[in-house]
Design a protein around this motif. Structure first.
Motif, PDB file in Angstrom:
ATOM      1  N   THR A  10      34.573  38.710  43.259  1.00 20.24           N
ATOM      2  CA  THR A  10      34.924  39.988  42.652  1.00 20.24           C
ATOM      3  C   THR A  10      36.427  40.104  42.383  1.00 20.24           C
ATOM      4  OG1 THR A  10      35.031  40.967  44.860  1.00 20.24           O
ATOM      5  CG2 THR A  10      32.954  41.182  43.653  1.00 20.24           C
ATOM      6  N   ALA A  11      37.203  39.166  42.910  1.00 21.61           N
ATOM      7  CA  ALA A  11      38.641  39.091  42.673  1.00 21.61           C
ATOM      8  C   ALA A  11      39.095  37.686  43.040  1.00 21.61           C
ATOM      9  CB  ALA A  11      39.388  40.128  43.504  1.00 21.61           C
ATOM     10  N   ALA A  12      40.272  37.297  42.556  1.00 21.24           N
ATOM     11  CA  ALA A  12      40.754  35.940  42.784  1.00 21.24           C
ATOM     12  C   ALA A  12      40.955  35.630  44.255  1.00 21.24           C
ATOM     13  CB  ALA A  12      42.053  35.717  42.018  1.00 21.24           C
ATOM     14  N   ASP A  13      41.267  36.639  45.052  1.00 23.14           N
ATOM     15  CA  ASP A  13      41.529  36.421  46.479  1.00 23.14           C
ATOM     16  C   ASP A  13      40.368  36.875  47.353  1.00 23.14           C
ATOM     17  OD1 ASP A  13      41.788  39.111  46.011  1.00 23.14           O
ATOM     18  OD2 ASP A  13      43.728  39.333  47.026  1.00 23.14           O
ATOM     19  N   ALA A  14      39.199  37.106  46.749  1.00 21.62           N
ATOM     20  CA  ALA A  14      38.041  37.577  47.507  1.00 21.62           C
ATOM     21  C   ALA A  14      37.058  36.447  47.747  1.00 21.62           C
ATOM     22  CB  ALA A  14      37.348  38.720  46.764  1.00 21.62           C
ATOM     23  N   SER A  15      36.458  36.424  48.922  1.00 23.25           N
ATOM     24  CA  SER A  15      35.401  35.461  49.205  1.00 23.25           C
ATOM     25  C   SER A  15      34.160  35.798  48.378  1.00 23.25           C
ATOM     26  CB  SER A  15      35.037  35.496  50.691  1.00 23.25           C
ATOM     27  OG  SER A  15      36.129  35.100  51.489  1.00 23.25           O
TER      28      SER A  15
END
Length: 351
Positions: A10-15
């Motif tokens: 769901t975002a570049a830094d989200a698992s």
């Protein structure tokens, strides 16, 4: 529309985690597929982390898909319910340009539609890939999978397999040729298998002494440690064709120098930084340096049929869907022999 569960960033830094997806009901030309297995490609990680700066979130990766047909549209003639099928890196193209008409949809002049993070040509939004329970794809981009093969081990053929098969076929690799494969990873291990099956003399180049035995097991006639200057010097001018599958920065001129007159080096690995090329490496023996991108639908079907006839599949490690982040971390360390494949039976029932 019908709902199914996918695994998304769901975002570049989200698992990555479960998400509810709306899939279209099959149109006249569509095939609905229950996904059984999906390979894990390094592109999945790049896209999920927005490392190419073009990711549209939520992003559901996955373009090495094998499953069974559950429904078909009324105009579908090539597939029926229950058949084992595959979907690779593309789900559409313009179908009108010279490349598409020639069966090279990967070089579509408008741009092919990626299986995920692609813009649907019918205005139905962004495509979601194979980290999901089901997918609906136009029959023109669905492939028949030989029933005799392990379907899980077929999945990586839809990207890693065709990426290496296509250039080997295009440059007519075969008996009487000395062929080098650079790098023993997801791409390289398939390159070794195909080059051997095509009847060439196969030499694997690797930086790791620990991969020598595996290279020979996979079909290489010889393994050269590329960090050994003496070993590399002995190979100069001896190769008709070299397939470079390394995606890290490396000295491409060291391999160009191994080519005979009129020999060709084809790059299929995609390093992050440009590779400096010495023009004299090309000039002195009229050598060729080229690239190649996956393969078109006809050639991909040809590859799958060839694999069925010769019993060729990828070497894989099966993972659960909830192990994807661990798999990504291991993939970055090259800690996989040689492709992760997700068992979709482990996908959560609900998001």
């Amino acid at each position: 529309m019908f709902s199914c569960v996918g695994y998304a960033a769901t975002a570049a830094d989200a698992s990555l985690g479960p998400i509810a997806l709306d899939r279209r009901d099959p149109g006249p030309e569509d095939v609905q597929i229950d996904i059984m297995y999906c390979g894990v490609c390094h592109s999945d990680l790049h896209q999920a982390r927005n490392e190419w700066h073009n990711t549209i979130f939520p992003c559901v990766p996955g373009h090495e898909i094998v499953g069974r047909v559950t429904r078909v549209g009324p105009s579908v003639t090539r597939f029926r319910a229950g058949e084992l099928v595959g979907v690779g890196c593309m789900v559409d193209s313009c179908r009108e340009c010279s490349s598409c008409r020639a069966g090279f949809e990967q070089y579509c002049e408008v741009g092919f539609v990626g299986t995920y993070n692609g813009e649907d040509r019918q205005g139905r939004g962004i495509t979601f890939g194979g980290y999901s329970r089901a997918i609906v794809v136009d029959q023109a981009f669905v492939l028949k999978v030989p029933e005799k093969l392990d379907p899980a081990a077929v999945a990586p053929l839809l990207c890693a397999g065709i990426t290496t098969y296509s250039p080997l076929r295009h440059w007519k690799v075969g008996p009487g040729q000395r062929v080098g494969i650079v790098g023993l990873g997801g791409l390289g291990h398939m390159g070794v298998k195909f080059a051997r099956a095509f009847g060439a003399e196969v030499v694997l180049f690797t930086t790791s002494a620990s991969k020598v035995a595996d290279g020979l097991r996979l079909g290489a006639h010889e393994v050269v440690l590329s960090k050994d200057p003496e070993a590399m010097a002995k190979e100069r001018g001896r190769f008709d064709f070299i397939l470079d599958a390394v995606a890290a920065d490396h000295d491409i001129n060291a391999y160009l120098d191994l080519l005979r007159r009129d020999g060709t080096l084809v790059q299929v690995g995609a390093p992050e930084n440009p590779l400096p090329v010495s023009v004299f490496s090309l000039l002195m023996k009229r050598r060729n340096f080229s690239g190649s991108l996956i393969g078109g639908i006809p050639e991909t079907q040809e590859m799958l049929d060839f694999c069925g006839e010769h019993g060729i599949t990828a070497d894989i490690e099966m993972i659960r869907m909830d192990e994807i982040e661990t798999a990504y971390a291991r993939m970055l360390r090259s800690d996989v022999k040689y492709r992760f494949v997700i068992d979709m039976a482990t996908m959560p029932e609900t998001a």
